[in-house]
Motif scaffolding. Structure first.
Motif, short mmCIF file in Angstrom:
data_model
loop_
_atom_site.label_atom_id
_atom_site.label_comp_id
_atom_site.label_asym_id
_atom_site.label_seq_id
_atom_site.Cartn_x
_atom_site.Cartn_y
_atom_site.Cartn_z
N GLU A 104 38.79 -13.97 17.50
CA GLU A 104 39.91 -14.04 16.59
C GLU A 104 40.40 -15.50 16.72
OE1 GLU A 104 41.81 -11.65 15.06
OE2 GLU A 104 40.03 -10.49 15.64
N ALA A 105 39.96 -16.67 17.67
CA ALA A 105 40.31 -17.64 17.70
C ALA A 105 39.50 -18.62 16.85
CB ALA A 105 40.06 -18.24 19.09
N PHE A 106 38.16 -18.06 16.51
CA PHE A 106 37.46 -18.62 15.58
C PHE A 106 37.80 -18.63 14.13
CE2 PHE A 106 33.73 -18.44 12.72
CZ PHE A 106 33.14 -19.41 12.87
N LYS A 107 38.56 -17.63 13.85
CA LYS A 107 39.10 -17.28 12.55
C LYS A 107 39.98 -18.40 11.90
CE LYS A 107 38.84 -12.48 12.44
NZ LYS A 107 39.59 -10.85 12.49
N VAL A 108 40.71 -18.99 13.20
CA VAL A 108 41.77 -20.07 12.87
C VAL A 108 40.82 -21.36 12.14
CG1 VAL A 108 43.08 -21.97 13.73
CG2 VAL A 108 43.31 -19.42 14.40
N TYR A 109 39.60 -21.64 12.72
CA TYR A 109 38.80 -22.51 12.14
C TYR A 109 37.85 -22.53 11.21
CZ TYR A 109 40.41 -24.60 16.72
OH TYR A 109 41.10 -25.06 17.76
N ASP A 110 37.91 -21.21 10.60
CA ASP A 110 36.99 -20.60 9.61
C ASP A 110 37.89 -19.89 8.59
OD1 ASP A 110 35.04 -19.92 7.98
OD2 ASP A 110 34.54 -18.16 9.15
N PRO A 111 39.00 -20.60 7.95
CA PRO A 111 40.17 -19.82 7.19
C PRO A 111 39.37 -19.37 5.94
CG PRO A 111 40.25 -22.30 6.93
CD PRO A 111 39.11 -22.02 8.08
N HIS A 112 38.50 -19.65 5.64
CA HIS A 112 37.69 -19.13 4.13
C HIS A 112 36.56 -17.99 4.56
CE1 HIS A 112 40.02 -22.23 2.25
NE2 HIS A 112 39.47 -22.95 2.98
N ASN A 113 36.52 -17.76 5.91
CA ASN A 113 35.88 -16.73 6.32
C ASN A 113 34.37 -16.98 5.77
OD1 ASN A 113 35.33 -14.15 7.76
ND2 ASN A 113 35.47 -12.79 6.06
N THR A 114 33.70 -18.22 6.19
CA THR A 114 32.29 -18.56 5.80
C THR A 114 31.37 -18.08 6.72
OG1 THR A 114 32.64 -20.68 6.83
CG2 THR A 114 33.25 -20.39 4.17
N GLY A 115 31.96 -17.87 8.01
CA GLY A 115 31.25 -17.84 9.18
C GLY A 115 30.99 -18.86 9.97
N PHE A 116 31.58 -20.18 9.34
CA PHE A 116 31.39 -21.41 10.23
C PHE A 116 32.73 -22.44 10.09
CE2 PHE A 116 27.46 -20.10 8.08
CZ PHE A 116 26.50 -20.21 9.13
N VAL A 117 32.80 -22.98 11.01
CA VAL A 117 33.96 -24.01 11.24
C VAL A 117 34.18 -24.74 10.14
CG1 VAL A 117 35.04 -25.87 12.73
CG2 VAL A 117 33.99 -23.86 13.81
N ASP A 118 35.35 -24.99 9.72
CA ASP A 118 35.63 -25.73 8.52
C ASP A 118 36.11 -27.15 9.00
OD1 ASP A 118 37.20 -27.36 6.81
OD2 ASP A 118 37.50 -25.41 5.57
N MET A 119 35.38 -28.21 9.02
CA MET A 119 35.35 -29.57 9.70
C MET A 119 37.07 -30.22 9.02
SD MET A 119 33.60 -30.02 12.00
CE MET A 119 33.89 -31.89 12.33
N ASP A 120 37.19 -29.86 7.73
CA ASP A 120 38.36 -30.18 7.36
C ASP A 120 39.77 -29.64 8.12
OD1 ASP A 120 37.59 -31.67 5.41
OD2 ASP A 120 37.69 -30.29 3.80
N MET A 121 39.52 -28.40 8.80
CA MET A 121 40.54 -27.78 9.64
C MET A 121 40.52 -28.63 10.99
SD MET A 121 42.01 -25.31 8.04
CE MET A 121 42.97 -24.80 9.36
N ILE A 122 39.53 -29.02 11.32
CA ILE A 122 39.35 -29.62 12.76
C ILE A 122 40.07 -31.13 12.58
CG2 ILE A 122 37.64 -31.03 14.37
CD1 ILE A 122 37.45 -27.93 14.60
N ARG A 123 39.91 -31.83 11.40
CA ARG A 123 40.81 -32.91 11.16
C ARG A 123 42.21 -32.66 11.21
NH1 ARG A 123 37.01 -36.94 8.96
NH2 ARG A 123 35.02 -36.16 8.67
N THR A 124 42.61 -31.53 10.36
CA THR A 124 43.98 -31.05 10.23
C THR A 124 44.52 -31.01 11.72
OG1 THR A 124 43.57 -30.51 7.99
CG2 THR A 124 45.78 -29.58 9.35
N PHE A 125 43.73 -30.25 12.45
CA PHE A 125 44.42 -29.76 13.72
C PHE A 125 44.47 -31.02 14.63
CE2 PHE A 125 42.32 -25.28 13.51
CZ PHE A 125 43.34 -24.87 12.76
#
Length: 171
Positions: A104-125
């Motif tokens: 569930e926590a991972f879903k926040v970092y993978d907003p497009h449901n690609t199965g991988f962390v979106d580095m743009d989300m990391i930058r935003t956070f």
């Protein structure tokens, strides 16, 4: 089924058949005071030892832009504020089954449901939490550190190894 440690039950999480999470005596997710304290400290930035709905909403909006006051009040058991002890008492005997908190926590970092962390989300956070901008070099270091299987991406299994909660039981 019991795992031999204080009679904790083990239950397989659906959609993740290889993950057996620790269970409390009621069959829900085992939540330890230590694990909860890590989350608590994220929200209790002023060290007041109590959280208000405003405290919780402010921090959650980093990850959930549209979280409503009603949802935040629900999280606080419809109280205006909550202490660590009250929150632990509320959560320790939960009956959550078929729930994987890391997934569930991972879903926040993978907003497009690609199965991988979106580095743009990391930058935003990082920016939204007041840590500033992440340089390309910093992003590369984060990726290299978190990418335990060395495939050049941070997947759920990599993410699971980084977080201090919801860890599977060892065989």
């Amino acid at each position: 089924m019991a795992d031999g440690k204080k009679g904790r039950k083990v239950e397989e999480v659906k959609d993740a058949p290889t993950i057996a999470l620790p269970r409390n005596d009621k069959g829900g997710l085992l939540i330890t005071q230590e694990e909860l304290k890590v989350a608590w400290d994220f929200f209790d930035t002023n060290g007041k030892n109590k959280l208000t709905s405003s405290d919780v909403k402010k921090r959650l909006q980093t990850f959930y832009k549209d979280i409503s006051t009603r949802e935040v009040k629900f999280l606080l058991n419809n109280q205006p504020e909550i202490t660590f002890e009250e929150l632990y008492a509320l959560l320790k005997d939960n009956q959550l089954t078929n729930f994987d908190p890391v997934k569930e926590a991972f879903k926040v970092y993978d907003p497009h449901n690609t199965g991988f962390v979106d580095m743009d989300m990391i930058r935003t956070f990082f920016k939204d939490l007041g840590y500033g901008d992440i340089s390309d070099e910093d992003a590369k270091i984060i990726l290299e550190t978190a990418d335990s299987d060395k495939d050049g991406r941070i997947g759920l299994d990599d993410f699971r190894k980084m977080v201090p909660f919801g860890q599977p039981l060892e065989d």
